[in-house]
Design a protein around this motif. Structure first.
Motif, short mmCIF file in Angstrom:
data_model
loop_
_atom_site.label_atom_id
_atom_site.label_comp_id
_atom_site.label_asym_id
_atom_site.label_seq_id
_atom_site.Cartn_x
_atom_site.Cartn_y
_atom_site.Cartn_z
N ILE A 141 0.84 -1.19 0.00
CA ILE A 141 0.00 0.00 0.00
C ILE A 141 0.89 1.25 0.00
CG2 ILE A 141 -1.62 1.33 1.43
CD1 ILE A 141 -2.88 -0.98 -0.06
N TRP A 150 -0.75 4.72 -0.11
CA TRP A 150 -1.44 5.93 0.32
C TRP A 150 -2.41 5.74 1.48
CZ3 TRP A 150 -0.85 5.02 -5.06
CH2 TRP A 150 0.07 5.87 -5.69
N ASN A 151 -3.29 4.77 1.39
CA ASN A 151 -4.38 4.65 2.36
C ASN A 151 -3.97 3.79 3.56
OD1 ASN A 151 -6.89 5.83 0.75
ND2 ASN A 151 -5.67 4.61 -0.68
N HIS A 152 -3.00 4.27 4.31
CA HIS A 152 -2.41 3.46 5.37
C HIS A 152 -3.36 3.22 6.54
CE1 HIS A 152 1.46 3.39 3.37
NE2 HIS A 152 1.37 4.70 3.19
N GLU A 153 -4.15 4.21 6.90
CA GLU A 153 -5.10 4.03 8.01
C GLU A 153 -6.15 2.98 7.68
OE1 GLU A 153 -6.83 7.66 9.36
OE2 GLU A 153 -4.91 8.59 9.86
N LEU A 154 -6.64 3.01 6.44
CA LEU A 154 -7.64 2.03 6.04
C LEU A 154 -7.02 0.63 5.96
CD1 LEU A 154 -10.63 1.89 5.29
CD2 LEU A 154 -9.99 2.19 2.90
N TYR A 155 -5.76 0.56 5.54
CA TYR A 155 -5.08 -0.73 5.48
C TYR A 155 -4.86 -1.29 6.88
CZ TYR A 155 -1.98 -4.36 3.58
OH TYR A 155 -1.42 -5.56 3.21
N VAL A 183 -4.83 6.19 -5.80
CA VAL A 183 -5.31 6.34 -4.41
C VAL A 183 -6.70 5.72 -4.30
CG1 VAL A 183 -6.03 7.99 -2.65
CG2 VAL A 183 -3.93 8.39 -3.93
N GLU A 218 -6.73 1.77 -4.46
CA GLU A 218 -6.38 1.22 -3.15
C GLU A 218 -7.58 1.23 -2.21
OE1 GLU A 218 -1.71 2.20 -2.02
OE2 GLU A 218 -3.35 3.15 -0.96
N ARG A 219 -8.17 2.44 -2.10
CA ARG A 219 -9.23 2.65 -1.12
C ARG A 219 -10.47 1.82 -1.46
NH1 ARG A 219 -10.07 7.47 -2.23
NH2 ARG A 219 -11.98 7.15 -3.44
N GLU A 279 -12.54 -0.89 0.77
CA GLU A 279 -13.93 -0.61 1.15
C GLU A 279 -14.85 -1.76 0.74
OE1 GLU A 279 -13.85 4.30 0.96
OE2 GLU A 279 -14.64 3.13 -0.74
#
Length: 348
Positions: free
Chosen positions: A16, A18-23, A314, A317-318, A322
């Motif tokens: 990953i 960009w979306n580190h919090e979601l990962y 981005v 990834e997200r 989701e």
């Protein structure tokens, strides 16, 4: 929750970015295992050996990695664990994956078209403008640094180019991307919109003032520029029979899939003047580009980059995460971009 008590997701390809919090959230709710990059034979062998266990889902966040195993056909799908229920992947097109066979196995396939909609629509506008204003001809002449080519373009382009406003843009496929192109073309460039699709979309018609065409033939016969924004379902859409029905001097733009167009027939149509210009982001035999098309000064060719932007990546990834998190929470109703629910076998 321990890793042994959490359902497993197989992450295909690169880390990953960009979306580190979601990962982090994905890792909290799933046991995420990695395949990184491997060829088809090794990947198939790993599946047969159950190297990653009984995973419930697969996640591919990037279009350019995690696909080294090639097409997802029945041969590959048949060796997936019976536990697998969802595949969330980057990218808008899905001609490389047999979504119907996945559905028959009870596996939901989710693409990420909405993440690259803006980028693809912008590139489509560039190609449309190129077809009307001979941008490719002018660019190639200037870049050659040849004074004769420069003068030729400078003195002769005006006689064969037009402004797009007031002309008819015929869109094949009024999905998310086709609709966004219609919005940009109608509002910014005052083009008249008509479309053909397997399903009529009356709300979208009203929003962009579009006319519905009952058949593809009706659309190509009455459009000044035909734009392809429809998935490839295994069949060529435009070949000699269709090109003979185009308005004389019409233009063609393809930001969908190269195999939708018979490139030999397109070359003939360009030779005959039936098609006056073309803009092609995609090609029938990628990464090989048709040499005759590439050398034409009335054809702009790109390297399948219409959807290529940081913003698209981005979003890829997200959206994949989701889909996986939504599926875990609410099952089928929780996924946001499934493309094969129509055929889904819910008894598997």
């Amino acid at each position: 929750m321990s890793s042994s008590s959490k359902p497993t997701v197989l992450h295909l390809g690169d880390d990953i970015r960009w979306n580190h919090e979601l990962y982090t959230e994905l890792n909290q709710k799933f046991n995420v295992v990695r395949s990184y990059s491997m060829g088809r034979d090794e990947f198939k062998k790993a599946l047969q050996e159950k190297r990653w266990g009984e995973f419930v889902g697969m996640y591919r966040p990037f279009w350019n990695t995690g696909g080294e195993m090639g097409n997802w056909d029945k041969e590959l799908i048949d060796v997936l664990p019976k536990s697998c229920r969802i595949y969330a992947s980057a990218g808008a097109g899905f001609d490389w994956v047999d979504t119907r066979t996945l559905a028959q196995r009870g596996i939901i396939y989710c693409n990420a078209a909405s993440a690259c909609t803006e980028s693809v629509a912008d590139a489509a506008i560039v190609l449309i403008l190129s077809c009307y204003r001979a941008i490719a001809w002018s660019f190639i002449a200037a870049r050659s640094c040849d004074t004769a080519q420069f003068r030729d373009a400078n003195q002769n382009i005006a006689a064969v180019t037009h402004n797009p406003n007031g002309s008819v843009l015929g869109i094949v496929g009024l999905g998310k991307i086709g609709y966004r192109i219609a919005e940009k073309a109608s509002r910014a460039f005052e083009m008249k919109i008509q479309y053909y699709d397997i399903v009529r979309m009356e709300e979208r018609e009203k929003d962009v003032g579009a006319k519905w065409c009952n058949t593809l033939e009706e659309l190509v016969q009455t459009s000044d520029c035909v734009l392809l924004a429809t998935p490839f379902d295994g069949k060529v859409l435009l070949s000699t029979d269709q090109f003979t029905q185009f308005k004389k001097g019409a233009r063609l733009v393809n930001i969908a899939r190269g195999k939708l167009v018979d490139e030999d027939a397109l070359n003939e149509a360009l030779d005959d003047g039936v098609i006056s210009a073309a803009g092609l982001d995609v090609h029938a035999n990628e990464p090989h580009v048709n040499g005759k098309l590439a050398q034409r000064k009335n054809v702009m060719v790109l390297s399948h980059t219409a959807g290529a932007s940081v913003e698209s990546h981005v979003g890829f990834e997200r959206l994949g995460m989701e889909n996986l998190l939504g599926w875990l929470e609410r099952g089928e109703e929780g996924v946001v971009s499934a493309v094969n629910l129509l055929w889904l076998n819910r008894e598997e």
